[in-house]
Motif scaffolding. Structure first.
Motif, PDB file in Angstrom:
ATOM      1  N   LEU A  11      20.500  30.815 -14.771  1.00  0.00           N
ATOM      2  CA  LEU A  11      19.047  30.785 -14.552  1.00  0.00           C
ATOM      3  C   LEU A  11      18.263  30.357 -15.792  1.00  0.00           C
ATOM      4  O   LEU A  11      17.133  29.882 -15.688  1.00  0.00           O
ATOM      5  N   ASN A  12      18.907  30.501 -16.969  1.00  0.00           N
ATOM      6  CA  ASN A  12      18.252  30.010 -18.192  1.00  0.00           C
ATOM      7  C   ASN A  12      18.089  28.490 -18.119  1.00  0.00           C
ATOM      8  O   ASN A  12      17.072  27.946 -18.545  1.00  0.00           O
ATOM      9  N   ASP A  13      19.115  27.827 -17.580  1.00  0.00           N
ATOM     10  CA  ASP A  13      19.053  26.370 -17.415  1.00  0.00           C
ATOM     11  C   ASP A  13      17.908  26.006 -16.474  1.00  0.00           C
ATOM     12  O   ASP A  13      17.176  25.053 -16.710  1.00  0.00           O
ATOM     13  N   TYR A  14      17.787  26.782 -15.422  1.00  0.00           N
ATOM     14  CA  TYR A  14      16.723  26.540 -14.447  1.00  0.00           C
ATOM     15  C   TYR A  14      15.357  26.636 -15.120  1.00  0.00           C
ATOM     16  O   TYR A  14      14.501  25.763 -14.940  1.00  0.00           O
ATOM     17  N   GLN A  15      15.188  27.688 -15.930  1.00  0.00           N
ATOM     18  CA  GLN A  15      13.902  27.881 -16.612  1.00  0.00           C
ATOM     19  C   GLN A  15      13.572  26.690 -17.510  1.00  0.00           C
ATOM     20  O   GLN A  15      12.448  26.229 -17.558  1.00  0.00           O
ATOM     21  N   LYS A  16      14.601  26.210 -18.242  1.00  0.00           N
ATOM     22  CA  LYS A  16      14.395  25.080 -19.155  1.00  0.00           C
ATOM     23  C   LYS A  16      13.958  23.842 -18.376  1.00  0.00           C
ATOM     24  O   LYS A  16      13.038  23.136 -18.743  1.00  0.00           O
ATOM     25  N   VAL A  17      14.664  23.611 -17.281  1.00  0.00           N
ATOM     26  CA  VAL A  17      14.434  22.417 -16.480  1.00  0.00           C
ATOM     27  C   VAL A  17      13.059  22.452 -15.828  1.00  0.00           C
ATOM     28  O   VAL A  17      12.295  21.502 -15.874  1.00  0.00           O
TER      29      VAL A  17
END
Lengths: 309, 158
Positions: free
Chosen positions: A236-242
């Motif tokens: 979900l960290n990747d999602y937030q970044k994206v």
């Protein structure tokens, strides 16, 4: 000629038919805006089968048929239909085509609308099949661009967001690729447009892969933004970044061309800041509203041949 | 080597010789032809034999057997370079290369689990062949997804 035809994929619509649809849609838009009522479809029935949830597509199809003076019969939920009892699409559609003059179907399986069109005795319009095709969305997207620029060629169009799973961008790029357009693909690495899809496009020279938003911000005429689906991300960290990198906010909009437009098939989540909804470049609600007029044009051209009365 | 100890593969009087099979693919050819050795057919299989043209190749000879159109299509997928020799009375009656057809019906099972052809619909599987970067791709008429030759072969072997 669209008369009597089923529309399952955007490939079923010839380029010359695009313009016929646009002209007809703009006539209907004007008529509806003037508050005039139409009776072109008087006595005609549309049946709608939505085996998957839909808000805009379903409402706009039903509104379109009603606006044309026709009537609509529908199965409100898949779980109430014979499909829940194990009936095949083939059998369902044989029955439906004997009850109505045109069928609209959305189904979770890819190819469902193609099967329906092969068993139906009346035209079938695909309202979305799984992650496959959604041709009427593409037509209303193209109409929105045509309405703004008077053309759907010689434009710079940036497709932004989920280019891997989003079915609307796949149909749209196929259609835009028929014309001389510069197309920029802007997406996080894991949501890039798949090669197997890119390889099907005939004219790839004007497709700019792996663009970033800053590079294309000041030259783009049309931004086509799609929702990034949270469920696709393991981390979900990747999602937030994206999600942060594709937020269309005031700061971004201020750097765009003055006559650029921002489109989105909706529903949106965080990709577009509601604060820019009032900006003249925000076209996503105009786009959604156009769904009714484009579907009116399609129904009219398919059932009546679009003769002007 | 003592000549008597060499087992020769004789010429066949009637049947088919499938030559120039990609090395190692002979068993797949037999599999798609549903030849498993339990019938009465005399079958010879040569694998990885030297070939002037191909380096190495496989050959399959089957006596008293004909090939249907669908079987030729299957061989073309398993081994696109294969040639078919039709033998009658020890003579080559006909010789031709297999060719991957433009449209393939009822042979390939779509590997998209969400494709409608994998549900109970009364439709035949239908694939169109496209060439993409020099490689064959098979596009499902229904879901419009493509499979490559390797995926199609794997699906045939399942």
């Amino acid at each position: 000629m669209l008369k009597g035809k089923s529309i399952v994929s955007i490939d079923d619509v010839e380029t010359e038919d695009f313009y016929e649809i646009f002209h007809r849609a703009s006539i209907f838009k004007k008529t509806v805006k003037e508050g005039k009522s139409l009776e072109l479809m008087k006595g005609r029935i549309m049946s709608t089968f939505f085996f998957e949830p839909s808000t805009r597509t379903r409402l706009s199809f039903e509104s379109a048929m009603n606006r044309l003076g026709g009537s609509v019969i529908s199965v409100s939920e898949a779980k109430n239909s014979s499909a829940a009892k194990g009936e095949t699409i083939a059998d369902t559609i044989r029955m439906a085509s004997s009850y109505s003059d045109i069928v609209v179907m959305r189904h979770p399986m890819e190819g469902a609308a193609r099967v329906a069109s092969e068993f139906s005795t009346v035209p079938v319009l695909n309202g979305g099949d799984g992650s496959g095709q959604h041709p009427t969305q593409t037509l209303l997207d193209l109409f929105t661009i045509w309405e703004k620029y008077g053309k759907i060629e010689d434009l710079e169009i940036s497709l932004v967001g989920d280019l891997k799973y989003g079915r609307t961008v796949h149909s749209l790029i196929k259609a835009l690729n028929r014309f001389n357009n510069k197309i920029n693909l802007v997406s996080p690495e894991i949501l890039q447009m798949p090669d197997h899809f890119l390889n099907t496009l005939k004219n790839r020279t004007k497709i700019n892969l792996n663009s970033n938003i800053d590079e294309v911000l000041q030259t783009t005429d049309v931004f086509y933004v799609t929702r990034i689906q949270k469920e696709r991300f393991v981390d979900l960290n990747d999602y937030q970044k994206v999600i942060g990198s594709y937020s269309f906010n005031q700061e971004l909009v201020d750097r765009m061309k003055d006559n650029a437009i921002i489109m989105h098939p909706l529903p949106r989540v965080d990709e577009i800041d509601p604060k820019i909804d009032g900006n003249k470049r925000a076209y996503y609600f105009i786009e959604a509203a156009n769904g009714v007029f484009v579907r009116m044009a399609l129904i009219d051209l398919i059932l009546r041949g679009g003769k002007v009365e | 080597m003592n000549e008597e100890k060499v087992l020769k593969i004789n010429k066949i009087s009637d049947g088919i010789v499938i030559d120039h099979i990609s090395p190692g693919a002979a068993l797949e050819v037999l599999s798609v032809l549903k030849i498993n050795g339990r019938g009465n057919l005399t079958v010879s299989v040569l694998m990885n034999v030297p070939s002037k043209k191909d380096g190495t190749k496989d050959i399959v000879k089957v006596e008293n057997r004909k090939l249907a159109k669908k079987e030729l299509d299957l061989i073309s997928i398993v081994s696109p370079e294969a040639t078919i020799n039709i033998i009658e009375k020890f003579e080559i009656k006909d010789k031709f290369k297999v060719k991957i057809p433009k449209e393939i019906k009822n042979i390939i099972k779509c590997n998209n689990q969400n494709c409608v052809t994998n549900a109970r619909e009364p439709v035949d599987s239908r694939f169109g062949t496209e060439i993409e970067g020099g490689m064959e791709k098979f596009r499902c008429h229904y879901c419009e997804r493509t499979m490559d030759l390797k995926e199609v072969r794997e699906s045939l072997m399942k």
